[in-house]
Design an enzyme around this catalytic site. Structure first.
Site, short mmCIF file in Angstrom:
data_model
loop_
_atom_site.label_atom_id
_atom_site.label_comp_id
_atom_site.label_asym_id
_atom_site.label_seq_id
_atom_site.Cartn_x
_atom_site.Cartn_y
_atom_site.Cartn_z
N ASP A 130 -8.20 -8.64 8.02
CA ASP A 130 -8.64 -7.26 7.78
C ASP A 130 -9.97 -7.25 7.03
OD1 ASP A 130 -5.94 -5.19 8.00
OD2 ASP A 130 -5.52 -7.31 7.76
N GLU A 156 -10.98 1.19 6.17
CA GLU A 156 -9.70 1.22 5.46
C GLU A 156 -9.72 0.35 4.20
OE1 GLU A 156 -4.91 0.63 6.09
OE2 GLU A 156 -6.25 0.19 7.75
N THR A 188 -1.31 -3.88 10.99
CA THR A 188 -1.28 -5.17 10.31
C THR A 188 0.10 -5.80 10.34
OG1 THR A 188 -3.11 -4.52 8.85
CG2 THR A 188 -1.73 -6.34 8.11
N LYS A 213 -0.97 3.32 20.22
CA LYS A 213 -0.31 4.44 20.91
C LYS A 213 -1.32 5.21 21.76
CE LYS A 213 3.32 5.30 17.44
NZ LYS A 213 2.89 4.43 16.34
N ARG A 252 3.67 13.82 16.61
CA ARG A 252 3.64 13.55 15.18
C ARG A 252 4.06 14.84 14.48
NH1 ARG A 252 1.14 9.13 13.25
NH2 ARG A 252 0.64 10.24 11.32
#
Length: 376
Positions: free
Chosen positions: A49, A72, A153, A286, A300
């Site tokens: 990452d 992130e 992850t 997705k 969602r």
């Protein structure tokens, strides 16, 4: 005259390709048994990452020094753990060695286009500073590159599906999206909608695929190779005549989510279909599955309006699906707002619904009916 954002797309493809090879090299060297550190929010993070974010921002910053970056990760843990920082720096140096020469990205069948070498940090301290360029939190104005160096992850660590994600927002609107899927076994010549996406459908010997989209220019998929990219193929969906009872709903691992999965299930069963149809942990994967026609509906539905989601989990992936003909709205029918910084908040966009136009309105109607029962 070149198409809008042609230069940004070419560079983004090259960067995501390099970051995809980098992350997959970690998997192969550790035999799909990657160790993770724990961040302040208890989510896992790996050396891949950190190294991928350093690679992505360094290469972009060298070409677009005035642009803003939102990622992130931050370098806070690396600054507190010199051993961890050394491991990340070793991985960045490995990537620098691999990509230091002129590379070739195959853009058209039978031809190659030479591209200049990517820019990398010159020292460990510079690497930490570059990672921290991604700690910005504004997206409403200007050019902002949003990235998730490894989305998924948890499943990356086990050698399953994950995504390397990069998107360019301009004044809060998605303009370019590129998502690498290094573990996805997908034949880029197969008909769209004919191949299912599963966690264990892993490209063991190859390097997966990359999808890209530019606002108003469609979505394309390419195979990834050690020396470049395969020929671009436009992703086009046939007009669907699929019965509602055959719709495939995509879901995260059952039970491990703060979303209201019982209501997801109620929507599917109200339409006469089984739930879930496809289970994929990575949010951006997705969107890839939706784009490739491997699944039909994503819901969602939060438990309350205090729930939020991160912008890097959706920027770029949504553009892929929309440019392939898909629709994504919140539960009230509004467009998803990417202009409010790092978070997409429930008070502004309550939930999300994604489906092709032929099914969207019917799914949306059932969602409203199911949520009305919640308030009775």
């Amino acid at each position: 005259m070149s198409a809008p954002y042609a230069g940004e797309l070419t560079l983004a493809l090259r960067i995501v390709h390099a970051a995809s090879l980098l992350t997959k090299s970690v998997l192969r060297s550790l035999r799909n048994n990657v160790e993770a550190e724990t961040k302040a929010d208890d989510s896992p993070v790996t050396i891949a990452d950190f190294a991928a974010q350093a690679l992505i921002i360094s290469a972009l910053h060298a070409v677009y020094p005035s642009d803003i970056f939102l990622g992130e990760e931050s370098a806070a843990q690396l600054r507190e753990n010199d051993g961890l920082a050394d491991r990340v720096w070793a991985l960045v140096q490995q990537a620098r060695s691999q990509f230091s020469d002129v590379q070739h990205v195959r853009l058209e069948k039978g031809s190659t286009t030479a591209e200049p070498a990517l820019s990398f940090p010159a020292s460990k301290d510079e690497m930490l500073d570059i990672i921290d360029l991604g700690t910005n939190d504004r997206t409403a104005e200007g050019r902002v590159w949003v990235m998730d160096p490894v989305d998924g992850t948890a499943t990356f660590m086990t050698g399953n599906q994950y995504a390397v994600c990069l998107s360019l927002l301009v004044d809060g609107v998605q303009q370019v999206g590129v998502i690498g899927c290094p573990n996805l076994a997908f034949d880029t010549q197969s008909p769209i909608g004919q191949t299912r996406v599963h966690e264990d459908s892993v490209d063991e010997s190859g390097h997966g695929v990359v999808l890209s989209a530019v606002n108003g220019q469609g979505t394309h998929v390419r195979s990834m190779h050690a020396d470049g990219l395969g020929e671009a193929r436009r992703v086009e969906h046939q007009q669907s005549t699929k019965p509602l009872s055959n719709l495939n709903f995509i879901e995260a691992t059952i039970g491990k989510t703060s979303l209201s999965q019982p209501e997801h299930r109620a929507v599917a069963e109200s339409l006469g279909t089984k739930w879930p149809g496809t289970v994929i942990w990575s949010q951006q994967m997705k969107y890839v599955a939706l784009t490739l026609g491997a699944t039909d509906v994503m819901l969602r539905l939060p438990k309350g309006k205090d729930r939020y989601t991160q912008v890097w989990d959706h920027a770029g992936g949504q553009l892929l699906f929309q440019e392939a003909g898909g629709m994504i709205k919140d539960i009230d029918g509004g467009d998803i707002d990417f202009s409010r910084g790092r978070l997409i908040e429930g008070t502004r966009n309550f939930g999300m619904i994604a489906a092709m136009p032929g099914a969207f309105n019917k799914v949306h109607r059932v969602v409203k009916e199911v949520l009305e029962r919640r308030t009775r």
